[in-house]
Design a protein around this motif. Structure first.
Motif, PDB file in Angstrom:
ATOM      1  N   ARG A  78       0.835  -1.213   0.000  1.00 31.64           N
ATOM      2  CA  ARG A  78       0.000   0.000   0.000  1.00 31.64           C
ATOM      3  C   ARG A  78       0.866   1.258   0.000  1.00 31.64           C
ATOM      4  O   ARG A  78       0.633   2.179  -0.770  1.00 31.64           O
ATOM      5  CB  ARG A  78      -0.930  -0.042   1.226  1.00 31.64           C
ATOM      6  CG  ARG A  78      -1.922   1.101   1.309  1.00 31.64           C
ATOM      7  CD  ARG A  78      -2.969   0.862   2.395  1.00 31.64           C
ATOM      8  NE  ARG A  78      -4.030  -0.004   1.928  1.00 31.64           N
ATOM      9  CZ  ARG A  78      -4.437  -1.115   2.538  1.00 31.64           C
ATOM     10  NH1 ARG A  78      -3.856  -1.506   3.648  1.00 31.64           N
ATOM     11  NH2 ARG A  78      -5.430  -1.819   2.036  1.00 31.64           N
ATOM     12  N   GLU A  80       3.963   1.644  -1.032  1.00 29.46           N
ATOM     13  CA  GLU A  80       4.687   1.827  -2.292  1.00 29.46           C
ATOM     14  C   GLU A  80       3.737   2.214  -3.427  1.00 29.46           C
ATOM     15  O   GLU A  80       4.108   2.989  -4.302  1.00 29.46           O
ATOM     16  CB  GLU A  80       5.501   0.573  -2.643  1.00 29.46           C
ATOM     17  CG  GLU A  80       6.658   0.308  -1.682  1.00 29.46           C
ATOM     18  CD  GLU A  80       7.719   1.420  -1.675  1.00 29.46           C
ATOM     19  OE1 GLU A  80       7.960   2.016  -2.731  1.00 29.46           O
ATOM     20  OE2 GLU A  80       8.282   1.691  -0.587  1.00 29.46           O
ATOM     21  N   ASN A  82       0.961   3.948  -3.020  1.00 31.35           N
ATOM     22  CA  ASN A  82       0.650   5.353  -2.756  1.00 31.35           C
ATOM     23  C   ASN A  82       1.809   6.247  -3.193  1.00 31.35           C
ATOM     24  O   ASN A  82       1.599   7.290  -3.806  1.00 31.35           O
ATOM     25  CB  ASN A  82       0.346   5.575  -1.275  1.00 31.35           C
ATOM     26  CG  ASN A  82      -0.979   4.947  -0.863  1.00 31.35           C
ATOM     27  OD1 ASN A  82      -1.795   4.590  -1.714  1.00 31.35           O
ATOM     28  ND2 ASN A  82      -1.205   4.800   0.429  1.00 31.35           N
ATOM     29  N   ASN A  83       3.026   5.815  -2.870  1.00 34.29           N
ATOM     30  CA  ASN A  83       4.206   6.587  -3.284  1.00 34.29           C
ATOM     31  C   ASN A  83       4.268   6.727  -4.798  1.00 34.29           C
ATOM     32  O   ASN A  83       4.787   7.715  -5.310  1.00 34.29           O
ATOM     33  CB  ASN A  83       5.494   5.901  -2.807  1.00 34.29           C
ATOM     34  CG  ASN A  83       5.744   6.134  -1.341  1.00 34.29           C
ATOM     35  OD1 ASN A  83       5.073   6.961  -0.723  1.00 34.29           O
ATOM     36  ND2 ASN A  83       6.675   5.401  -0.773  1.00 34.29           N
ATOM     37  N   ALA A  84       3.752   5.728  -5.504  1.00 37.92           N
ATOM     38  CA  ALA A  84       3.798   5.758  -6.967  1.00 37.92           C
ATOM     39  C   ALA A  84       2.606   6.520  -7.545  1.00 37.92           C
ATOM     40  O   ALA A  84       2.380   6.489  -8.749  1.00 37.92           O
ATOM     41  CB  ALA A  84       3.829   4.328  -7.507  1.00 37.92           C
ATOM     42  N   ASN A 203      10.699  -2.125  -5.814  1.00 39.27           N
ATOM     43  CA  ASN A 203      10.813  -1.524  -4.478  1.00 39.27           C
ATOM     44  C   ASN A 203      10.123  -2.393  -3.431  1.00 39.27           C
ATOM     45  O   ASN A 203      10.638  -2.610  -2.340  1.00 39.27           O
ATOM     46  CB  ASN A 203      10.156  -0.140  -4.437  1.00 39.27           C
ATOM     47  CG  ASN A 203      10.848   0.855  -5.348  1.00 39.27           C
ATOM     48  OD1 ASN A 203      11.944   0.619  -5.817  1.00 39.27           O
ATOM     49  ND2 ASN A 203      10.183   1.974  -5.607  1.00 39.27           N
TER      50      ASN A 203
END
Lengths: 597, 597
Positions: A78, A80, A82-84, A203
């Motif tokens: 979740r 990673e 969101n980061n993307a 990642n």
């Protein structure tokens, strides 16, 4: 009813929090013995460590220890995503048939798609993926190219009615998946998001501390053009993946092109001759008797052709030491993988013999041969009659050269398809798959947006999946020893286990154990205190089986000198630590091992 | 493929994080107009605010704004359950039929239980609750009384095939529920956990800032003895709940005992006489013509008796101004609620008249009358013939006194059943229900543990549910105005919305808006920046519709004096704030309003 005006809330919290992560108030549920028909190590260990229990074939309940790991996987995925820049949504598991009929997958998907009717006799499916639902949703929400690109994801339960559910949560029927779907108006935009997802998946697996490889892959029933699979490397993996020794080339073995060297076929040296054996004589014995190497033989397989083909059967031929690739052959035949082989009964009916004796000479069905077969000369094959073989067969002399194609799986040592180096083969567990879908779903479901000129433009889509539950099993396949699981720091259900020795007879041990527990807890470390009335050996065995990375042993024998004992689960190293230095020591151990396998 | 060795991960994170919670990169999906057949306000507002979309009847996708709220509900529930010592597990949605057959609910549950078969023709259900699964699990994991009590919970999708799904996620078919199940060896232990859960549910709803009442309730198809429902108070609630003006008494109206005063029946004053009207004459007109108050009439309802009863029908009689309680009547008749009323066709067939003219005199079926009817004298009722009524009926003179029972729903102003004060009635939405199940499931499924004497003891169970998705709708029913939703601080999808005025033409506005966004984000505040190219009015209307508690308006007109404008969504208060003071101001506003409605 207790009078809660007297029992304040904070007091209640205190009582319950203190007993929370103590094994006596937890369901540890470790097992010494499990059923002998449990095939793979991750399944065995997940049962023994009390992570999962089977409810029915392919259906598992997650016990507390398993769920702790599952939640950590979810959290990493979740964060990673969101980061993307992906946006989380949540779509129903139960999906109406009409959208599946629109995409044509209602029929295409086959019997893994669980279909059912509700009380009003309307048809539904249990969603195995959500392409139809998201496309239906987005075509109503997004109307202009200005709103794009967008990438939506969810972490949701899926259901696939596997013919043979097996290996625990590795191939279960109900499972958790992170699925994402991106929408674009042009291929460049899709490529950018695809690349971001490729990096995001890397990642995610890096944060989990897993060894993995991303490989080119087939798009299968999902559809589309480009796709990559993410494999966690493990000797027990079901998939074979190939890498170049000298470049970045990596692919699923089913897809990797066999770059057979285009060399001239040697001229015939032998005459074709029929060998009539008795029926019991196997090919192996013939080869031995006539000193023929396996590379001088071919295997002929009869498969069902696509619907409405002129011939219902086709022959596929590869060299004796090669293996046919279902995926490559299915593409050439324009049928769905896996291939549908003719049965022995059918072969007997059509050809009057067994499959062992089938060969290309005078075979009355269309034939496709692998590239490496096209360059063979003086080779051996069945003669289409019981007990008979031809030796010294040569193309274009004894029979015409049939259609030639890339049919086989590559072998270790083959040339890399990119021309750089040779291929190595490893086994992997597919935990992620990303696809460039193109317009397969948006065309079928009429998902358009207005482009710059105000005209309707079909959406271009990508989709990106990670098997949340499968990752847990894959991590174990890669990380275990004879005592049990070896969790990486970021996936461990608990990072630290406190094992007090003889605590029920020593107030000091009890008190120190509780103090250490509270100190670690206060620093946000996931810690469990084993306060059961069990022998130290039992507690040790359980915590090592569950795979807790850091063990702290607290006993009077060490407390006398103000120490406790530390043991590292992965490397077995032991160390004596001063009571006051425990938290810092653990934090430093966790930090240095965080991404390590 | 972009070369990711050049694009470092942190750089990617930066790009994506910055654009993350800006409306241009988010799917706001607010709607001006929705279908006119959407009945309740929460459903209307959830559609208009872009929280949910319908996929099919009773099936909803959660869009980003809705999911933000849903996740906050989940988080509060999970934290409070953990604080209460409950242990999280995760059980399958798909459940095999055999455990439902063991508990007998395979038949009992009726057509809300969605049954289906898999590819192997084995029977399954989509789980509406998980009593069977957890009992099956625990009976295999727990063997000794020493391991108890334990309380397990999960947050999992449920499916109920509602006859008439309605009101959006309030009564959908697929929904999220937190369900917990506790296991005990004695009633005292169950009572303690039950009380802790009662308090936990109160904590959960308090943290959400919702006005609620816990009331005594019926146990329905779940079974067991004691139960309490938790209702969010709302004028639109489907349920009626009653409270005492002078004590803690609170119950669902279906359950609240009508404490009709045991007064002597007045002596007959009138003679019983038959009034023959024409058929068109209604009871209301008769009452008017003869000046009879409605309290002097009775209503007679014909219902189907339990299977194998001597008479297939029964008559239930309440006073003209009272309402029958389905739950009370069903218990007396030993049938499942809701009651199964005889149709007009059946009544015509059996009694030769319409239901309007049915009354107790000479009625040839068993009769049960409400306590308040037993004390009536000189009353009016139908005479079991078209157009005919009896006036001046008296028990034990004109007909025998039938069986007397508590059949009616209480009315406002009735005496409280505990004898203290009178009853008030409010409407509520049931969001939680806790049960003392006893041994219903453990008996049926043979779930035993060894007690202190080493003998098998049947487990005693409690179960505790909260409708996660329904809470969201209930919160809106209680908290909205004509502009949209009024979120409480703890449930708001975003706590702060930044509305920049003319940002696309003012670099200063753009810069300050971004700075304020980053400052709030850095303090862990959920904030959204509306960077769409829209008029201020559109942005305001959207953020007020969505219900963001705190609005920050940033425009050149205020920046010139170093200020921005603040507006409180709930009370409409506006305030000018210095640029440097924004974060502290927002934090203080959030802190003071945190638990407030």
């Amino acid at each position: 009813m207790i009078n809660f005006t007297e029992l304040s809330r904070s007091y209640l919290n205190l009582i319950w929090k203190i007993i929370n992560m103590h094994t006596s108030q937890y369901m540890l549920s470790t097992l010494k013995e499990i059923s002998t028909d449990v095939e793979v190590i991750s399944h065995q260990l997940m049962l023994r460590a009390g992570m999962i229990r089977q409810l029915a074939s392919g259906l598992y309940s997650w016990l507390p220890t398993g769920l702790q790991v599952l939640r950590k996987v979810e959290k990493i995925v979740r964060e990673e995503m969101n980061n993307a820049g992906a946006i989380e949504v949540f779509m129903p598991i139960v999906q109406p048939a009409d959208i599946w009929q629109k995409s044509k997958r209602w029929v295409q998907y086959g019997s893994e798609l669980l279909r059912f009717i509700d009380r009003g006799a309307r048809s539904f499916v249990l969603g195995p993926t959500h392409e139809e639902v998201i496309t239906d949703l987005i075509r109503n929400e997004i109307c202009s190219y200005k709103q794009l690109p967008l990438n939506f994801y969810q972490i949701q339960t899926k259901f696939r009615d596997e013919l043979r559910p097996r290996f625990g949560v590795m191939r279960s029927r109900e499972f958790l998946m992170k699925d994402a779907y991106s929408f674009h108006t042009n291929q460049d935009s899709l490529q950018i998001t695809y690349d971001v997802m490729y990096q995001t998946y890397s990642n995610i697996l890096n944060r989990m501390g897993l060894q993995f490889r991303a490989v080119q892959a087939d798009t299968g029933s999902i559809g589309g053009s480009v796709s990559h699979e993410f494999h966690v490397l493990a000797d027990s993996g079901e998939d074979y993946i190939v890498f170049s020794t000298s470049s970045n080339y990596a692919a699923n073995i089913e897809l990797a092109e066999a770059k057979d060297q285009v060399i001239l076929r040697a001229d015939p040296k032998e005459k074709m001759r029929l060998v009539d054996t008795n029926e019991a004589c196997t090919l192996a014995k013939i080869l031995e008797k006539f000193a023929i190497p396996v590379e001088k033989t071919v295997k002929t397989m009869l498969v069902r052709a696509k619907k409405n083909a002129i011939h219902p059967l086709l022959a596929l031929i590869v060299r004796g030491d090669h293996h046919i690739s279902d995926v490559k052959a299915a593409k050439i035949l324009q049928v769905a993988a896996p291939l549908n082989f003719a049965s022995e009964e059918e072969i007997r009916l059509f050809f009057g013999t067994r499959s062992d004796y089938i060969g290309p000479v005078n075979l009355q069905v269309p034939i496709i041969i692998d590239r490496s077969v096209a360059v063979m000369s003086d080779f051996t094959a069945g003669a289409n009659a019981d007990g008979k073989y031809f030796l010294g067969i040569n193309w274009e002399r004894d029979l015409p050269l049939p259609q030639v194609a890339d049919l086989r799986k590559v072998s270790a040592g083959d040339r890399s398809p990119d021309g750089k180096g040779t291929l190595q083969i490893k086994r992997g567990i597919e935990v992620g798959h990303i696809f460039q879908l193109g317009t397969k779903y948006s065309d079928a479901m009429k998902a358009y947006v207005q482009n710059e000129e105000g005209r309707n433009k079909t959406l271009i889509m990508g989709c990106y999946g990670i098997g949340i539950t499968r990752v847990v099993a894959a991590a174990i396949e890669q990380n275990h020893d004879d005592k049990g699981i070896l969790w990486t720091e970021s996936l461990a259900p608990f990072n630290v286990a406190i094992i007090p020795i003889n605590m029920h007879n020593s107030f000091r041990v009890q008190q120190i154990a509780e103090e250490v527990y509270q100190q670690l807890k206060a620093r946000g470390i996931d810690v469990i205190l084993d306060d059961r009335k069990e022998r130290p050996g039992v507690m040790f065995a359980d915590m090592e089986l569950i795979g807790i990375p850091h063990l702290l042993v607290i006993g009077d024998y060490n407390l006398n000198t103000g120490n406790i004992e530390y043991k590292n689960r992965r490397n077995g190293n032991k160390k004596i630590i001063k009571l006051g230095a425990i938290v810092d020591f653990i934090l430093s151990e966790m930090a240095t091992s965080f991404y390590k396998c």
